[in-house]
Design a protein around this motif. Sequence first.
Motif, PDB file in Angstrom:
ATOM      1  N   GLU A   1      -3.686  -9.052 -12.693  1.00  0.00           N
ATOM      2  CA  GLU A   1      -3.935 -10.408 -12.188  1.00  0.00           C
ATOM      3  C   GLU A   1      -2.677 -11.120 -11.695  1.00  0.00           C
ATOM      4  OE1 GLU A   1      -6.396 -14.455 -13.412  1.00  0.00           O
ATOM      5  OE2 GLU A   1      -6.063 -12.884 -14.912  1.00  0.00           O
ATOM      6  N   PRO A   2      -1.544 -11.085 -12.414  1.00  0.00           N
ATOM      7  CA  PRO A   2      -0.380 -11.834 -11.932  1.00  0.00           C
ATOM      8  C   PRO A   2       0.208 -11.286 -10.632  1.00  0.00           C
ATOM      9  CG  PRO A   2      -0.139 -11.267 -14.260  1.00  0.00           C
ATOM     10  CD  PRO A   2      -1.279 -10.465 -13.724  1.00  0.00           C
ATOM     11  N   CYS A   3      -0.101 -10.037 -10.313  1.00  0.00           N
ATOM     12  CA  CYS A   3       0.507  -9.381  -9.149  1.00  0.00           C
ATOM     13  C   CYS A   3      -0.503  -9.128  -8.027  1.00  0.00           C
ATOM     14  CB  CYS A   3       1.157  -8.062  -9.571  1.00  0.00           C
ATOM     15  SG  CYS A   3       2.453  -8.274 -10.812  1.00  0.00           S
ATOM     16  N   THR A   4      -1.643  -9.794  -8.076  1.00  0.00           N
ATOM     17  CA  THR A   4      -2.677  -9.619  -7.060  1.00  0.00           C
ATOM     18  C   THR A   4      -3.111 -10.982  -6.544  1.00  0.00           C
ATOM     19  OG1 THR A   4      -3.510  -7.654  -8.207  1.00  0.00           O
ATOM     20  CG2 THR A   4      -4.948  -8.627  -6.556  1.00  0.00           C
ATOM     21  N   ARG A   5      -3.066 -11.161  -5.232  1.00  0.00           N
ATOM     22  CA  ARG A   5      -3.548 -12.407  -4.633  1.00  0.00           C
ATOM     23  C   ARG A   5      -4.642 -12.076  -3.613  1.00  0.00           C
ATOM     24  NH1 ARG A   5      -2.304 -12.436   0.605  1.00  0.00           N
ATOM     25  NH2 ARG A   5      -0.224 -11.858   1.390  1.00  0.00           N
ATOM     26  N   ARG A   6      -5.300 -13.124  -3.159  1.00  0.00           N
ATOM     27  CA  ARG A   6      -6.294 -12.956  -2.112  1.00  0.00           C
ATOM     28  C   ARG A   6      -5.634 -12.475  -0.827  1.00  0.00           C
ATOM     29  NH1 ARG A   6      -8.403 -17.266  -5.076  1.00  0.00           N
ATOM     30  NH2 ARG A   6     -10.655 -17.111  -5.481  1.00  0.00           N
ATOM     31  N   VAL A   7      -6.387 -11.747  -0.011  1.00  0.00           N
ATOM     32  CA  VAL A   7      -5.902 -11.247   1.275  1.00  0.00           C
ATOM     33  C   VAL A   7      -6.520 -12.088   2.387  1.00  0.00           C
ATOM     34  CG1 VAL A   7      -6.009  -9.292   2.861  1.00  0.00           C
ATOM     35  CG2 VAL A   7      -5.504  -8.902   0.450  1.00  0.00           C
ATOM     36  N   ALA A   8      -5.690 -12.536   3.303  1.00  0.00           N
ATOM     37  CA  ALA A   8      -6.165 -13.349   4.419  1.00  0.00           C
ATOM     38  C   ALA A   8      -6.790 -12.455   5.491  1.00  0.00           C
ATOM     39  CB  ALA A   8      -5.006 -14.149   5.007  1.00  0.00           C
ATOM     40  N   PRO A   9      -7.690 -12.990   6.312  1.00  0.00           N
ATOM     41  CA  PRO A   9      -8.292 -12.206   7.402  1.00  0.00           C
ATOM     42  C   PRO A   9      -7.221 -11.584   8.289  1.00  0.00           C
ATOM     43  CG  PRO A   9      -9.436 -14.297   7.154  1.00  0.00           C
ATOM     44  CD  PRO A   9      -8.230 -14.372   6.259  1.00  0.00           C
ATOM     45  N   GLY A  10      -7.385 -10.299   8.571  1.00  0.00           N
ATOM     46  CA  GLY A  10      -6.441  -9.585   9.427  1.00  0.00           C
ATOM     47  C   GLY A  10      -5.286  -8.940   8.691  1.00  0.00           C
ATOM     48  N   GLU A  11      -5.077  -9.285   7.424  1.00  0.00           N
ATOM     49  CA  GLU A  11      -4.006  -8.662   6.658  1.00  0.00           C
ATOM     50  C   GLU A  11      -4.401  -7.259   6.217  1.00  0.00           C
ATOM     51  OE1 GLU A  11      -1.117 -11.518   4.236  1.00  0.00           O
ATOM     52  OE2 GLU A  11      -3.176 -11.653   3.504  1.00  0.00           O
ATOM     53  N   ASP A  12      -3.378  -6.440   5.939  1.00  0.00           N
ATOM     54  CA  ASP A  12      -3.605  -5.119   5.377  1.00  0.00           C
ATOM     55  C   ASP A  12      -4.323  -5.240   4.033  1.00  0.00           C
ATOM     56  OD1 ASP A  12      -2.694  -2.084   5.383  1.00  0.00           O
ATOM     57  OD2 ASP A  12      -2.269  -2.863   3.379  1.00  0.00           O
ATOM     58  N   ALA A  13      -5.149  -4.243   3.720  1.00  0.00           N
ATOM     59  CA  ALA A  13      -5.958  -4.295   2.505  1.00  0.00           C
ATOM     60  C   ALA A  13      -5.116  -4.417   1.239  1.00  0.00           C
ATOM     61  CB  ALA A  13      -6.852  -3.065   2.419  1.00  0.00           C
ATOM     62  N   ARG A  14      -3.897  -3.899   1.267  1.00  0.00           N
ATOM     63  CA  ARG A  14      -3.036  -3.959   0.082  1.00  0.00           C
ATOM     64  C   ARG A  14      -1.983  -5.063   0.171  1.00  0.00           C
ATOM     65  NH1 ARG A  14      -3.203   0.071  -3.641  1.00  0.00           N
ATOM     66  NH2 ARG A  14      -0.968  -0.025  -4.099  1.00  0.00           N
ATOM     67  N   ALA A  15      -2.157  -5.987   1.123  1.00  0.00           N
ATOM     68  CA  ALA A  15      -1.188  -7.071   1.283  1.00  0.00           C
ATOM     69  C   ALA A  15      -1.172  -8.009   0.087  1.00  0.00           C
ATOM     70  CB  ALA A  15      -1.492  -7.863   2.560  1.00  0.00           C
ATOM     71  N   GLY A  16      -2.250  -8.031  -0.673  1.00  0.00           N
ATOM     72  CA  GLY A  16      -2.322  -8.899  -1.834  1.00  0.00           C
ATOM     73  C   GLY A  16      -1.655  -8.348  -3.074  1.00  0.00           C
ATOM     74  N   ARG A  17      -1.154  -7.132  -3.003  1.00  0.00           N
ATOM     75  CA  ARG A  17      -0.495  -6.509  -4.154  1.00  0.00           C
ATOM     76  C   ARG A  17       1.010  -6.745  -4.046  1.00  0.00           C
ATOM     77  NH1 ARG A  17      -3.786  -2.344  -6.103  1.00  0.00           N
ATOM     78  NH2 ARG A  17      -2.288  -2.220  -7.825  1.00  0.00           N
ATOM     79  N   TRP A  18       1.595  -7.350  -5.076  1.00  0.00           N
ATOM     80  CA  TRP A  18       3.021  -7.661  -5.107  1.00  0.00           C
ATOM     81  C   TRP A  18       3.444  -8.396  -3.827  1.00  0.00           C
ATOM     82  CZ3 TRP A  18       1.517  -2.381  -5.845  1.00  0.00           C
ATOM     83  CH2 TRP A  18       1.359  -2.035  -7.183  1.00  0.00           C
TER      84      TRP A  18
END
Length: 234
Positions: free
Chosen positions: A205-222
């Motif tokens: 949870e602390p290292c995962t955020r929502r991903v904005a439209p158009g971002e890479d699928a793993r952009a929310g990690r770290w």
Amino acid sequence: MITTVRSAVDLSAAAARGAAELEGATAEQILTWAVEEFGDGLAVTASMQDTVLAHLAARVKPGIEVLFLETGYHFVETIGTADAVEAVYDVKLRRLLPLQTVAEQDAQYGPELFSRNPDLCCALRKVAPLNAAMDQYDAWATGLRRAESASRANTPVVSFDERRGRVKIAPLATWSDEDVDRYVLEYHVLVNPLLSAEYPSIGCEPCTRRVAPGEDARAGRWAGLSKTECGLHT
């Protein structure tokens, strides 16, 4: 659960045979080979983002051991998915714990190590527990897919994990996102409730955020860091 008795030389040879024979095979064929080759010496790892690999493994080998890394930082939805897998699938779920609780780690390294040294945090809470568990197996299957990211684009179906001295198997390596979706729908597979366009890749949870439209699928990690992998596969 077993104590491995096969030598690294033997396991390396088995990996080479598997790699030569199974490129182009179906996920079920790859898992069937792995079960025939390693028997109870095979374990499956599951992040509980989706549970496709655990479900497929249970079809091929009912009662197979599934390893889940209980980091102490998971979303409640991830823990709930693990609980559901344990209750519903024909598997033996092993929850692998770090040597230290979060409080003990905070006492030694300071609070929120994940924000200051995420590599060390992952090493302590993910990599070390998996490495310790691998002493009891000859091979492990992972849900890595080539379509997930550029860093995973060359994931082999079968390889020899030099660091752990074990055979590493990726039955879903060639699956697209659409292949995963089809399997989930066909078999009514359990899926983490967070999994969505906003959370296409779910870690701690602390290292995962929502991903904005158009971002890479793993952009929310770290997010904001050069880090792209937890260290289990690198």
